[in-house]
Enzyme design. Structure first.
Site, PDB file in Angstrom:
ATOM      1  N   SER A  75       0.837  -1.198   0.000  1.00 37.50           N
ATOM      2  CA  SER A  75       0.000   0.000   0.000  1.00 37.50           C
ATOM      3  C   SER A  75       0.873   1.250   0.000  1.00 37.50           C
ATOM      4  O   SER A  75       1.578   1.526   0.971  1.00 37.50           O
ATOM      5  CB  SER A  75      -0.898  -0.011   1.234  1.00 37.50           C
ATOM      6  OG  SER A  75      -1.606   1.198   1.306  1.00 37.50           O
TER       7      SER A  75
ATOM      8  N   HIS B  94      -0.950  -0.962  -4.526  1.00 37.41           N
ATOM      9  CA  HIS B  94      -2.272  -0.638  -3.982  1.00 37.41           C
ATOM     10  C   HIS B  94      -2.273   0.841  -3.612  1.00 37.41           C
ATOM     11  O   HIS B  94      -1.438   1.293  -2.823  1.00 37.41           O
ATOM     12  CB  HIS B  94      -2.565  -1.494  -2.739  1.00 37.41           C
ATOM     13  CG  HIS B  94      -3.932  -1.284  -2.181  1.00 37.41           C
ATOM     14  ND1 HIS B  94      -5.051  -1.931  -2.676  1.00 37.41           N
ATOM     15  CD2 HIS B  94      -4.389  -0.479  -1.187  1.00 37.41           C
ATOM     16  CE1 HIS B  94      -6.125  -1.536  -1.996  1.00 37.41           C
ATOM     17  NE2 HIS B  94      -5.744  -0.644  -1.089  1.00 37.41           N
TER      18      HIS B  94
ATOM     19  N   ASP C  46      -4.492   4.089  -2.285  1.00 38.89           N
ATOM     20  CA  ASP C  46      -5.699   4.557  -1.607  1.00 38.89           C
ATOM     21  C   ASP C  46      -5.967   6.013  -1.933  1.00 38.89           C
ATOM     22  O   ASP C  46      -5.119   6.866  -1.672  1.00 38.89           O
ATOM     23  CB  ASP C  46      -5.546   4.421  -0.087  1.00 38.89           C
ATOM     24  CG  ASP C  46      -5.518   2.967   0.353  1.00 38.89           C
ATOM     25  OD1 ASP C  46      -6.441   2.229  -0.019  1.00 38.89           O
ATOM     26  OD2 ASP C  46      -4.568   2.570   1.054  1.00 38.89           O
TER      27      ASP C  46
ATOM     28  N   MET D  88      -8.364   9.006  -0.846  1.00 41.88           N
ATOM     29  CA  MET D  88      -9.316   9.380   0.214  1.00 41.88           C
ATOM     30  C   MET D  88      -9.702  10.848   0.071  1.00 41.88           C
ATOM     31  O   MET D  88      -8.849  11.675  -0.266  1.00 41.88           O
ATOM     32  CB  MET D  88      -8.675   9.184   1.585  1.00 41.88           C
ATOM     33  CG  MET D  88      -8.114   7.805   1.812  1.00 41.88           C
ATOM     34  SD  MET D  88      -7.288   7.764   3.416  1.00 41.88           S
ATOM     35  CE  MET D  88      -6.593   6.135   3.398  1.00 41.88           C
TER      36      MET D  88
ATOM     37  N   HIS E 134      -7.937   2.045  -4.896  1.00 41.33           N
ATOM     38  CA  HIS E 134      -9.026   1.865  -3.926  1.00 41.33           C
ATOM     39  C   HIS E 134      -9.601   3.247  -3.615  1.00 41.33           C
ATOM     40  O   HIS E 134      -8.956   4.071  -2.970  1.00 41.33           O
ATOM     41  CB  HIS E 134      -8.427   1.201  -2.680  1.00 41.33           C
ATOM     42  CG  HIS E 134      -9.400   0.993  -1.562  1.00 41.33           C
ATOM     43  ND1 HIS E 134      -9.017   0.528  -0.329  1.00 41.33           N
ATOM     44  CD2 HIS E 134     -10.742   1.185  -1.472  1.00 41.33           C
ATOM     45  CE1 HIS E 134     -10.073   0.448   0.464  1.00 41.33           C
ATOM     46  NE2 HIS E 134     -11.137   0.850  -0.210  1.00 41.33           N
TER      47      HIS E 134
ATOM     48  N   MET F 110     -11.755   5.578  -1.618  1.00 42.22           N
ATOM     49  CA  MET F 110     -12.511   5.773  -0.368  1.00 42.22           C
ATOM     50  C   MET F 110     -13.103   7.176  -0.460  1.00 42.22           C
ATOM     51  O   MET F 110     -12.703   8.082   0.277  1.00 42.22           O
ATOM     52  CB  MET F 110     -11.590   5.655   0.830  1.00 42.22           C
ATOM     53  CG  MET F 110     -10.909   4.314   0.924  1.00 42.22           C
ATOM     54  SD  MET F 110     -10.019   4.185   2.488  1.00 42.22           S
ATOM     55  CE  MET F 110      -8.722   3.090   2.016  1.00 42.22           C
TER      56      MET F 110
ATOM     57  N   MET G  36     -12.280  -4.875   4.068  1.00 46.44           N
ATOM     58  CA  MET G  36     -11.500  -4.028   4.968  1.00 46.44           C
ATOM     59  C   MET G  36     -11.367  -4.739   6.315  1.00 46.44           C
ATOM     60  O   MET G  36     -12.376  -5.036   6.956  1.00 46.44           O
ATOM     61  CB  MET G  36     -12.196  -2.680   5.177  1.00 46.44           C
ATOM     62  CG  MET G  36     -12.293  -1.810   3.925  1.00 46.44           C
ATOM     63  SD  MET G  36     -10.685  -1.406   3.195  1.00 46.44           S
ATOM     64  CE  MET G  36      -9.882  -0.515   4.535  1.00 46.44           C
TER      65      MET G  36
ATOM     66  N   GLY H  27      -9.367   4.595   6.355  1.00 46.44           N
ATOM     67  CA  GLY H  27      -9.036   5.998   6.548  1.00 46.44           C
ATOM     68  C   GLY H  27      -7.692   6.274   7.180  1.00 46.44           C
ATOM     69  O   GLY H  27      -7.119   7.317   6.987  1.00 46.44           O
ATOM     70  N   PHE H  28      -7.174   5.312   7.940  1.00 46.57           N
ATOM     71  CA  PHE H  28      -5.883   5.515   8.597  1.00 46.57           C
ATOM     72  C   PHE H  28      -5.043   4.252   8.509  1.00 46.57           C
ATOM     73  O   PHE H  28      -5.569   3.153   8.645  1.00 46.57           O
ATOM     74  CB  PHE H  28      -6.073   5.849  10.083  1.00 46.57           C
ATOM     75  CG  PHE H  28      -6.745   7.178  10.306  1.00 46.57           C
ATOM     76  CD1 PHE H  28      -6.010   8.352  10.292  1.00 46.57           C
ATOM     77  CD2 PHE H  28      -8.116   7.250  10.511  1.00 46.57           C
ATOM     78  CE1 PHE H  28      -6.632   9.578  10.482  1.00 46.57           C
ATOM     79  CE2 PHE H  28      -8.749   8.478  10.702  1.00 46.57           C
ATOM     80  CZ  PHE H  28      -7.998   9.649  10.686  1.00 46.57           C
ATOM     81  N   GLY H  29      -3.744   4.419   8.314  1.00 49.39           N
ATOM     82  CA  GLY H  29      -2.851   3.267   8.313  1.00 49.39           C
ATOM     83  C   GLY H  29      -2.504   2.874   9.737  1.00 49.39           C
ATOM     84  O   GLY H  29      -2.770   3.610  10.689  1.00 49.39           O
ATOM     85  N   GLY H  30      -1.895   1.699   9.870  1.00 50.98           N
ATOM     86  CA  GLY H  30      -1.352   1.292  11.160  1.00 50.98           C
ATOM     87  C   GLY H  30      -2.353   0.830  12.201  1.00 50.98           C
ATOM     88  O   GLY H  30      -2.027   0.757  13.379  1.00 50.98           O
TER      89      GLY H  30
ATOM     90  N   ASP I  51      -7.476  -5.900   3.105  1.00 50.40           N
ATOM     91  CA  ASP I  51      -6.782  -4.628   3.254  1.00 50.40           C
ATOM     92  C   ASP I  51      -6.837  -4.158   4.709  1.00 50.40           C
ATOM     93  O   ASP I  51      -7.904  -3.846   5.225  1.00 50.40           O
ATOM     94  CB  ASP I  51      -7.453  -3.588   2.333  1.00 50.40           C
ATOM     95  CG  ASP I  51      -6.751  -2.244   2.350  1.00 50.40           C
ATOM     96  OD1 ASP I  51      -5.739  -2.102   3.055  1.00 50.40           O
ATOM     97  OD2 ASP I  51      -7.223  -1.325   1.655  1.00 50.40           O
ATOM     98  N   GLY I  52      -5.665  -4.150   5.370  1.00 52.51           N
ATOM     99  CA  GLY I  52      -5.595  -3.602   6.718  1.00 52.51           C
ATOM    100  C   GLY I  52      -5.006  -4.550   7.737  1.00 52.51           C
ATOM    101  O   GLY I  52      -5.524  -5.648   7.934  1.00 52.51           O
ATOM    102  N   GLY I  53      -3.901  -4.145   8.332  1.00 52.80           N
ATOM    103  CA  GLY I  53      -3.323  -4.926   9.434  1.00 52.80           C
ATOM    104  C   GLY I  53      -2.735  -6.263   9.043  1.00 52.80           C
ATOM    105  O   GLY I  53      -2.581  -7.151   9.879  1.00 52.80           O
TER     106      GLY I  53
ATOM    107  N   GLY J 272       0.750  -2.449   4.214  1.00 51.98           N
ATOM    108  CA  GLY J 272       1.246  -1.078   4.215  1.00 51.98           C
ATOM    109  C   GLY J 272       2.438  -0.910   5.130  1.00 51.98           C
ATOM    110  O   GLY J 272       3.585  -1.128   4.748  1.00 51.98           O
TER     111      GLY J 272
END
Length: 220
Positions: free
Chosen positions: A9, A34, A36, A38, A67, A69, A138, A143-146, A176-178, A198
């Site tokens: 990402s 990937h 994002d 936003m 992607h 958003m 998701m 909306g936020f990484g990490g 997507d995510g974590g 990411g």
């Protein structure tokens, strides 16, 4: 043996050294970029817009997985096609006329993806599953990484896999995510085809090695 696709990402890249990070992905075992987009409305954050995407696609040598958003994604479908997107993913929650949006994406020569927020039930896609090339689940709130991974994701993947099989669809599943080496194998075993990573990649000491390890780990 399964070839799980790895999609770093770009949101987690170092924006001051964007070209360096893009070259790193080009030269790594990663499969996709990937990206994002936003708008600060659909999600509380704002990421990059068209000029940055244009700069990325100029140097990227792999599939561009965009992607969105954003609210009213239909307004920008042609723009993203013109900028070189290969896959365009819209949020289920942002599309009043999802079927029409999917057709519009395909008409521009892109593959059509649908993203689902953590609280959105996969069963809502049953009626359009044959029109969707990829579903992006998701596994964090967008909306936020990490952020930390939401454990209910495994169940959602299995439910979605059942819908795809039941309808003889060719839809693939992206998470997507974590995503890290701690959950990658379990995600693939549940039915995931594409893993977006990411911070796990870009904050690593050796991002190229991290991507390579993730590829090996998920070739199950």
């Amino acid at each position: 043996m399964k070839n799980t696709l790895i999609a770093p990402s770009v949101l987690a890249a170092d924006f001051a050294n964007l070209q360096r990070d893009i070259e790193m992905i080009n030269n790594s075992e990663a499969d996709w970029f990937h990206i994002d987009i936003m708008d600060g409305v659909f999600v509380p954050n704002i990421s990059f817009g068209m000029p940055v995407l244009e700069a990325i696609t100029k140097h990227a040598k792999k599939t561009i997985d965009v992607h969105l958003m954003i609210v009213e994604p239909d307004r920008y479908i042609k723009t993203f096609a013109d900028l070189g997107s290969n896959i365009l993913t819209v949020h289920y929650e942002a599309c009043t006329h999802l079927h029409r949006t999917l057709q519009a994406i395909k008409a521009e020569g892109m593959k059509a993806g649908v993203a689902l927020n953590p609280h959105t039930n996969v069963n809502l896609l049953e009626d359009v599953i044959n029109d969707i090339d990829m579903v992006c689940i998701m596994s964090v709130n967008p909306g936020f990484g990490g952020q930390s991974f939401i454990e209910n994701t495994y169940k959602k993947i299995k439910e979605l896999k059942a819908i795809i099989s039941r309808n003889n669809a060719t839809t693939i599943i992206e998470i997507d995510g974590g995503v890290t080496n701690k959950n990658a194998v379990q995600l693939v075993e549940a039915g995931a085809d594409v893993l977006v990573a990411g911070n796990y990649v870009f904050k690593a000491e050796n991002p190229t090695q991290t991507i390579s390890d993730l590829k090996k780990l998920t070739a199950i």
